[in-house]
Write a protein that holds these residues in place. Structure first.
Motif, short mmCIF file in Angstrom:
data_model
loop_
_atom_site.label_atom_id
_atom_site.label_comp_id
_atom_site.label_asym_id
_atom_site.label_seq_id
_atom_site.Cartn_x
_atom_site.Cartn_y
_atom_site.Cartn_z
N ASN A 55 0.83 -1.20 0.00
CA ASN A 55 0.00 0.00 0.00
C ASN A 55 0.86 1.25 0.00
OD1 ASN A 55 -1.80 2.13 0.56
ND2 ASN A 55 -3.20 0.72 1.59
N THR A 56 0.80 1.98 -1.11
CA THR A 56 1.60 3.21 -1.24
C THR A 56 0.71 4.43 -1.47
OG1 THR A 56 1.88 2.86 -3.64
CG2 THR A 56 3.56 1.92 -2.18
N GLU A 57 -0.53 4.38 -0.98
CA GLU A 57 -1.42 5.52 -1.14
C GLU A 57 -0.84 6.73 -0.41
OE1 GLU A 57 -5.51 4.81 -0.29
OE2 GLU A 57 -5.58 2.96 -1.46
N GLU A 58 -1.05 7.94 -0.98
CA GLU A 58 -0.49 9.16 -0.42
C GLU A 58 -1.56 10.21 -0.22
OE1 GLU A 58 2.66 10.54 -2.90
OE2 GLU A 58 3.85 8.71 -2.71
N TYR A 59 -1.53 10.83 0.98
CA TYR A 59 -2.46 11.90 1.32
C TYR A 59 -1.69 13.06 1.95
CZ TYR A 59 -5.83 8.17 0.69
OH TYR A 59 -6.55 7.14 0.16
N SER A 60 -2.06 14.28 1.60
CA SER A 60 -1.38 15.45 2.15
C SER A 60 -1.75 15.61 3.63
CB SER A 60 -1.78 16.72 1.39
OG SER A 60 -1.36 16.64 0.05
N THR A 61 -0.75 15.88 4.45
CA THR A 61 -0.97 16.11 5.87
C THR A 61 -1.37 17.56 6.11
OG1 THR A 61 0.67 14.43 6.45
CG2 THR A 61 0.13 16.05 8.14
#
Length: 628
Positions: free
Chosen positions: A150-156
């Motif tokens: 799982n390499t999903e990316e979300y901005s913090t």
């Protein structure tokens, strides 16, 4: 001879009876509250025949005239078998909640192949086939896979805090019609997973739903209304509900469209819920096109290329064939695809028309212009061309939400996540005008609170849409767009004057300044003033709308369905984000509020939300059990 003929006739007659089919219909609901369940798999036992319930829990399936058994299965509920006969054609079914089923998550065929290649000692022998070619498998499989895959990316981002009115009475932000966070959250919960907190953008969850706001009646294409009541999760505090409504334009009166479908056909798009679902969704959009509309198709993988020149909307078969021929393979040169798509859009530019690139991808750009910063610069440069950008996200596992949101935000467009065909229909059919046709751009809101009534305030959500106060009057500052019929909702939580709150820090009084006295207007019954700026799609000078909100109050249970629904979604978002301001937020109250606000739910979205709440409650309980 006569006996043989009789037996042959009887055999043919019985064969005819056994092979004849009929349609069986019905509605699937939850046994505890009778709410409809969308997305339930309905299959004929022992055959490959199956279907899914629609947004209202309804299904229709072919069965034989003799006894057949229908199997009803759905994550989070106990599977049920029902024997149907030819005595009736309508079979309504109730499913019982089952927390154990929430241990199941989705594993795609590619995941299974990956484990076979890597010789993992994990058995998928007990996995169950799901629609689209995936598998339901025990949660430990996904959990062990997540670390490697799982390499999903979300901005913090940090959530908004309370601001004291006497120190900072002004608050300014850009509107946001994006809805991707809601359908992405839905995908995760349906797969048995509580979303990571940075995937939760509360404003997108609230704005996923339509609200019954009044249509604009004046010359402005946008109007707004307000409502004030109690905060259900923080006793003594108030909620300010702001509802914006864009004028709905009949489809026949919408301007001609010059569309470019920009489609990611890289290797990562091969999963069933990516390119195959994308094709189905775009075909729904093609069916909505008129002869005066035109579509070109650009694809990108290792390089970018045009597979269909700008083609009239009356050549639907030709456009659909071009879509159907697309295949996935290769790395992802997203930046090059964007450049080519904009070039083709400009080559076919329609003055006064709807000129738009529609990007469909999982966001996993990995060659060329690929970083979030580089993509932001690229899109900001293209924005001035008059071509809008809509972004559609697909898939899971390698999904890059941060890049997708940046592209839509900087491209004068909107951002949606397509998790199933029903969501594609929502975007391209049900809300066709709002998705593609802008009626007001660079829409900003500025509020000034009166310290006589408001001690402090906090905007819930919109963290990445905040603006400096001076940006409100700056027409060069980019803001959000509203499409035909769009609604936008914003909620402020207010600490009334005279109310003590744990959310305000104790700061020593200033040595060199004194609090200013209220003006004569400040001593009136005005709680706040709201200002809205917008531009018409083909203009660069903004127009101003201003409205005063008076000291009125409505008990929470007497508020509109729209107020209570938005409040329940906000409360849910606070729990999912583990917010510092969640107070006494809890699932029992959220579910009860959402049920009371179900109202006229023709498409079934509000009923689906209630179902998601119950699943999230079960999942949250499991997380607490594991933590303890």
């Amino acid at each position: 001879m006569g006996i043989k003929l009789l037996l042959l006739t009887l055999a043919l007659y019985l064969g005819f009876i056994f092979t004849q089919e009929r349609i069986t219909t019905g509605t699937v609901t939850a046994s505890d509250d009778n709410f409809p369940l969308p997305g339930v798999t309905v299959s004929v036992k022992g055959t490959s025949t199956n279907t899914l319930t629609d947004a209202n829990g309804k299904y229709s399936i072919k069965v034989s005239t003799v006894h057949s058994t229908l199997v009803f299965s759905f994550v989070g509920f106990t599977t049920k078998e029902v024997k149907v006969t030819d005595k009736k054609s309508v079979w309504n079914v109730k499913l019982k909640s089952d927390a154990a089923n929430l241990e199941e998550v989705v594993v795609t065929e590619r995941d299974q192949q990956m484990y076979e290649r890597e010789d993992k000692s994990i058995s998928l022998s007990k996995a169950k086939v799901m629609p689209g070619g995936g598998l339901y498998a025990p949660a430990p499989i996904m959990n062990s896979m997540a670390a490697d895959y799982n390499t999903e990316e979300y901005s913090t981002f940090e959530e908004n805090v309370f601001h004291e009115t006497k120190k900072d009475a002004l608050t300014t932000f850009s509107i946001d019609v994006d809805r991707a966070a809601y359908s992405n959250m839905r995908r995760m919960i349906n797969n048995g997973q509580i979303p990571p907190k940075d995937a939760i953008r509360i404003e997108e969850m609230i704005n996923y739903f339509d609200y019954a706001y009044a249509q604009p009646t004046g010359k402005d294409p946008v109007s707004f209304q307000t409502e004030i009541s109690d905060s259900p999760w923080n006793k003594g505090l108030k909620l300010l509900h702001i509802g914006l409504q864009a004028r709905k334009i009949p489809v026949d009166n919408l301007p001609a469209s010059n569309l470019v479908f920009l489609i990611d056909v890289s290797g990562s798009m091969g999963d069933y819920n990516k390119l195959p679902l994308l094709k189905q969704g775009f075909k729904l959009l093609v069916d909505q096109l008129r002869p005066k509309d035109h579509v070109a198709i650009v694809v990108y993988a290792g390089a970018a290329g045009m597979v269909l020149p700008s083609t009239s909307g009356n050549e639907k078969t030709k456009i659909k064939e071009a879509l159907e021929n697309l295949q996935a393979g290769g790395p992802t040169a997203g930046g090059e695809g964007i450049k080519l798509a904009y070039k083709i859009a400009l080559d076919n530019f329609i003055k006064g028309g709807n000129n738009r690139v529609i990007l469909a991808t999982d966001g996993d750009f990995n060659i060329g212009t690929s970083s979030e910063a580089d993509l932001k610069t690229l899109i900001e440069n293209k924005r001035e061309s008059g071509v809008y950008l809509s972004v559609l996200g697909f898939g899971m596992g390698n999904y890059k939400d941060n890049k997708m949101e940046t592209l839509a935000d900087k491209g004068n467009g909107n951002y949606a996540y397509i998790d199933d065909l029903q969501e594609a229909q929502k975007e391209f059919v049900t809300e066709f005008g709002g998705t593609l046709f802008t009626v007001a751009k660079d829409v900003k809101l500025q509020l000034e609170f009166n310290p006589k009534y408001v001690k402090a305030y906090r905007l819930i959500g919109y963290e990445n849409r905040r603006l400096n106060n001076e940006d409100f009057n700056d027409d060069k500052k980019d803001a959000g767009e509203m499409g035909s019929g769009h609604t936008v909702t914003a909620i402020y939580e207010i600490i009334p004057t005279g109310v003590e709150s744990q959310y305000l820090a104790n700061v020593d009084p200033l040595k060199y300044q004194e609090n200013k006295n209220l003006t004569s207007v400040g001593n009136s019954n005005e709680v706040l003033t709201i200002k809205l700026r917008y531009k018409l799609p083909d203009e660069n000078t903004s127009k101003l709308i201003e409205q005063v909100v008076l000291d009125k109050h409505t008990a929470f249970d007497k508020t509109s369905d729209d107020f209570r629904l938005a409040a329940s979604i906000a409360e849910f978002g606070l729990l999912l984000r583990q917010s510092n301001f969640k107070g006494n937020a809890n699932y029992e109250h959220i579910i009860a509020t959402a049920k009371s606000a179900k109202g006229n739910d023709e498409e079934g979205y509000r009923a689906e939300f209630i179902k998601l709440l119950k699943m999230a409650q079960l999942l949250s309980g499991k997380e607490l059990t594991r933590d303890n």
